[in-house]
Design a protein around this motif. Sequence first.
Motif, PDB file in Angstrom:
ATOM      1  N   ALA A   1      -7.389   8.067  -1.927  1.00 45.87           N
ATOM      2  CA  ALA A   1      -6.111   7.392  -1.657  1.00 45.87           C
ATOM      3  C   ALA A   1      -5.993   7.065  -0.166  1.00 45.87           C
ATOM      4  O   ALA A   1      -5.522   5.979   0.202  1.00 45.87           O
ATOM      5  CB  ALA A   1      -4.951   8.277  -2.101  1.00 45.87           C
ATOM      6  N   ALA A   2      -6.459   7.996   0.698  1.00 47.78           N
ATOM      7  CA  ALA A   2      -6.391   7.753   2.150  1.00 47.78           C
ATOM      8  C   ALA A   2      -7.244   6.553   2.532  1.00 47.78           C
ATOM      9  O   ALA A   2      -6.821   5.686   3.317  1.00 47.78           O
ATOM     10  CB  ALA A   2      -6.860   9.001   2.895  1.00 47.78           C
ATOM     11  N   SER A   3      -8.438   6.481   1.959  1.00 44.72           N
ATOM     12  CA  SER A   3      -9.340   5.381   2.302  1.00 44.72           C
ATOM     13  C   SER A   3      -8.787   4.046   1.785  1.00 44.72           C
ATOM     14  O   SER A   3      -8.882   3.023   2.458  1.00 44.72           O
ATOM     15  CB  SER A   3     -10.736   5.716   1.763  1.00 44.72           C
ATOM     16  OG  SER A   3     -11.264   4.676   1.058  1.00 44.72           O
ATOM     17  N   ARG A   4      -8.177   4.060   0.576  1.00 41.81           N
ATOM     18  CA  ARG A   4      -7.557   2.828   0.027  1.00 41.81           C
ATOM     19  C   ARG A   4      -6.358   2.400   0.905  1.00 41.81           C
ATOM     20  O   ARG A   4      -6.143   1.224   1.132  1.00 41.81           O
ATOM     21  CB  ARG A   4      -7.056   3.065  -1.392  1.00 41.81           C
ATOM     22  CG  ARG A   4      -8.118   3.487  -2.374  1.00 41.81           C
ATOM     23  CD  ARG A   4      -8.922   2.293  -2.895  1.00 41.81           C
ATOM     24  NE  ARG A   4      -9.686   2.672  -4.072  1.00 41.81           N
ATOM     25  CZ  ARG A   4     -10.864   3.276  -4.057  1.00 41.81           C
ATOM     26  NH1 ARG A   4     -11.423   3.583  -2.904  1.00 41.81           N
ATOM     27  NH2 ARG A   4     -11.502   3.569  -5.167  1.00 41.81           N
ATOM     28  N   TRP A   5      -5.599   3.387   1.368  1.00 40.11           N
ATOM     29  CA  TRP A   5      -4.417   3.081   2.182  1.00 40.11           C
ATOM     30  C   TRP A   5      -4.840   2.412   3.490  1.00 40.11           C
ATOM     31  O   TRP A   5      -4.277   1.417   3.918  1.00 40.11           O
ATOM     32  CB  TRP A   5      -3.634   4.375   2.471  1.00 40.11           C
ATOM     33  CG  TRP A   5      -2.378   4.160   3.257  1.00 40.11           C
ATOM     34  CD1 TRP A   5      -1.199   3.668   2.783  1.00 40.11           C
ATOM     35  CD2 TRP A   5      -2.187   4.396   4.645  1.00 40.11           C
ATOM     36  NE1 TRP A   5      -0.277   3.591   3.789  1.00 40.11           N
ATOM     37  CE2 TRP A   5      -0.855   4.029   4.955  1.00 40.11           C
ATOM     38  CE3 TRP A   5      -3.009   4.888   5.667  1.00 40.11           C
ATOM     39  CZ2 TRP A   5      -0.325   4.140   6.233  1.00 40.11           C
ATOM     40  CZ3 TRP A   5      -2.475   5.003   6.951  1.00 40.11           C
ATOM     41  CH2 TRP A   5      -1.142   4.625   7.216  1.00 40.11           C
ATOM     42  N   LEU A   6      -5.898   2.969   4.098  1.00 39.38           N
ATOM     43  CA  LEU A   6      -6.391   2.391   5.345  1.00 39.38           C
ATOM     44  C   LEU A   6      -6.985   1.000   5.119  1.00 39.38           C
ATOM     45  O   LEU A   6      -6.770   0.083   5.910  1.00 39.38           O
ATOM     46  CB  LEU A   6      -7.451   3.311   5.969  1.00 39.38           C
ATOM     47  CG  LEU A   6      -6.897   4.517   6.726  1.00 39.38           C
ATOM     48  CD1 LEU A   6      -8.016   5.469   7.100  1.00 39.38           C
ATOM     49  CD2 LEU A   6      -6.160   4.062   7.990  1.00 39.38           C
ATOM     50  N   ALA A   7      -7.707   0.840   4.028  1.00 41.27           N
ATOM     51  CA  ALA A   7      -8.368  -0.444   3.741  1.00 41.27           C
ATOM     52  C   ALA A   7      -7.332  -1.548   3.520  1.00 41.27           C
ATOM     53  O   ALA A   7      -7.609  -2.724   3.782  1.00 41.27           O
ATOM     54  CB  ALA A   7      -9.266  -0.305   2.523  1.00 41.27           C
ATOM     55  N   ALA A   8      -6.135  -1.169   3.003  1.00 39.27           N
ATOM     56  CA  ALA A   8      -5.103  -2.178   2.712  1.00 39.27           C
ATOM     57  C   ALA A   8      -4.161  -2.414   3.897  1.00 39.27           C
ATOM     58  O   ALA A   8      -3.132  -3.073   3.756  1.00 39.27           O
ATOM     59  CB  ALA A   8      -4.301  -1.729   1.483  1.00 39.27           C
TER      60      ALA A   8
ATOM     61  N   ARG B   1       0.814  -1.222   0.000  1.00 44.52           N
ATOM     62  CA  ARG B   1       0.000   0.000   0.000  1.00 44.52           C
ATOM     63  C   ARG B   1       0.850   1.277   0.000  1.00 44.52           C
ATOM     64  O   ARG B   1       0.320   2.378   0.004  1.00 44.52           O
ATOM     65  CB  ARG B   1      -0.971   0.007   1.186  1.00 44.52           C
ATOM     66  CG  ARG B   1      -0.269  -0.027   2.524  1.00 44.52           C
ATOM     67  CD  ARG B   1      -1.261   0.041   3.657  1.00 44.52           C
ATOM     68  NE  ARG B   1      -0.577   0.074   4.931  1.00 44.52           N
ATOM     69  CZ  ARG B   1      -1.087   0.601   6.025  1.00 44.52           C
ATOM     70  NH1 ARG B   1      -2.286   1.119   5.997  1.00 44.52           N
ATOM     71  NH2 ARG B   1      -0.414   0.580   7.145  1.00 44.52           N
ATOM     72  N   GLN B   2       2.174   1.112  -0.013  1.00 45.95           N
ATOM     73  CA  GLN B   2       3.082   2.261   0.073  1.00 45.95           C
ATOM     74  C   GLN B   2       2.796   3.349  -0.987  1.00 45.95           C
ATOM     75  O   GLN B   2       2.815   4.548  -0.658  1.00 45.95           O
ATOM     76  CB  GLN B   2       4.531   1.766  -0.042  1.00 45.95           C
ATOM     77  CG  GLN B   2       5.594   2.771   0.391  1.00 45.95           C
ATOM     78  CD  GLN B   2       5.461   3.186   1.865  1.00 45.95           C
ATOM     79  OE1 GLN B   2       4.870   2.473   2.676  1.00 45.95           O
ATOM     80  NE2 GLN B   2       5.985   4.349   2.196  1.00 45.95           N
ATOM     81  N   PRO B   3       2.515   2.988  -2.256  1.00 39.88           N
ATOM     82  CA  PRO B   3       2.268   4.031  -3.268  1.00 39.88           C
ATOM     83  C   PRO B   3       1.135   4.986  -2.897  1.00 39.88           C
ATOM     84  O   PRO B   3       1.179   6.168  -3.248  1.00 39.88           O
ATOM     85  CB  PRO B   3       1.930   3.239  -4.525  1.00 39.88           C
ATOM     86  CG  PRO B   3       2.637   1.935  -4.335  1.00 39.88           C
ATOM     87  CD  PRO B   3       2.555   1.646  -2.869  1.00 39.88           C
TER      88      PRO B   3
END
Length: 383
Positions: free
Chosen positions: A318-325, A303-305
Amino acid sequence: MESDFSWLLWGLPIAFVLGWLASRLDMRQLRIHNRQAQAPKAYFRGLNFLLNEQQDQAIDAFIEAVRNDPDTSELHFALGNLFRRRGEYDRAVRVHEHLLARADLSTADRQRAQHGLALDFLKAGLLDRAEDALRKLEGSPYEGQARLARLAIYERSREWPQAAQVAEMLERSGEANFSVRQAHYRCEQAREAFSQGDLDGALTLLQDTVRDIPQAPRARILLGQLLLTRQQAPQCLQVLRPLFEQADPTAPLAAATLAKAAQACGQEALARQLLQDFYDRQASLDVLEALVSLGGPGAAETRQPFLQHLQKHASLLAASRWLAAAPAQEAVPPAVQKALDSAARPLARYRCAACGFEAKEHFWHCPGCQAWDSYPPRRVEEL
Ligand SMILES: [Zn+2]
């Protein structure tokens, strides 16, 4: 005495004929005079009915006025337009049909009436009759407008071969360049073939379109998706590759397909390079997601990207995807994730630049305003 009698024999019929001729002349004069007198009377009667909102009677009076005085077709045209604007299409049709039924109408007025009739049918949504009326305007000064109106009818009723035919006629007459539109028509036909299970037919249509109209990206994107469905991942990669190499603005729409095809044929490194090069030029969220889906060689965190994206762009998606992963030990409570996802959902939509219609999927032909290519290939958050 004999001579006097013969004068009577010849003179009486001559006098009778002369008298009859004189009376005929008088009658003609009288009729012309009456017609001229009746015409204004009929107008005033019509006007009176119109002012009293008795429009049926007003039309009858105006029709009578025009019948008595054939030079007053302007009144009919004005009346027809008035009724159309008021949404009283049956009355507008009646006026224009009456004009067309007149034998003494000039060619220019006949074409104008035909055009008026076509507009009446169009506005009334009677597309079959409108199409018929528009066809009759071929060769008239209204030809260009009529063809454009027919094109809109065929697009609305999804009659793609007919639309292609009219677009070709318009292009030949120098109206505009319709090549990208022609590509859309073929793509629509390919989609229909696909939905009917005719995969080979869809494939041929899309391959021909990519070859004939290379500047239209939609056919390339659809062909890539179809090739992936047919388990032809290497061919899919080859078809989609130019979109990324040429930094086509629509490339983000093909990013997910490119990543899946690369994974299917072990070409992750190539896809990663193509996506990264594109992302460096344009920080597209779809391209970013495709990159994340490919993972990275030795990447500690997949999820680093998203985090790197967030350092440059304040993106809720992007924040929500980062948290979800996040790994299990760092996962936020489900209620928090749910709230974030629902806040981010409207930002993931696409929006028509012409009418503002928003949708979960990207449209090439706006279902709201019927415009082509009016959806930017970016999410609402990126606009
Ligand atoms: Zn729209």
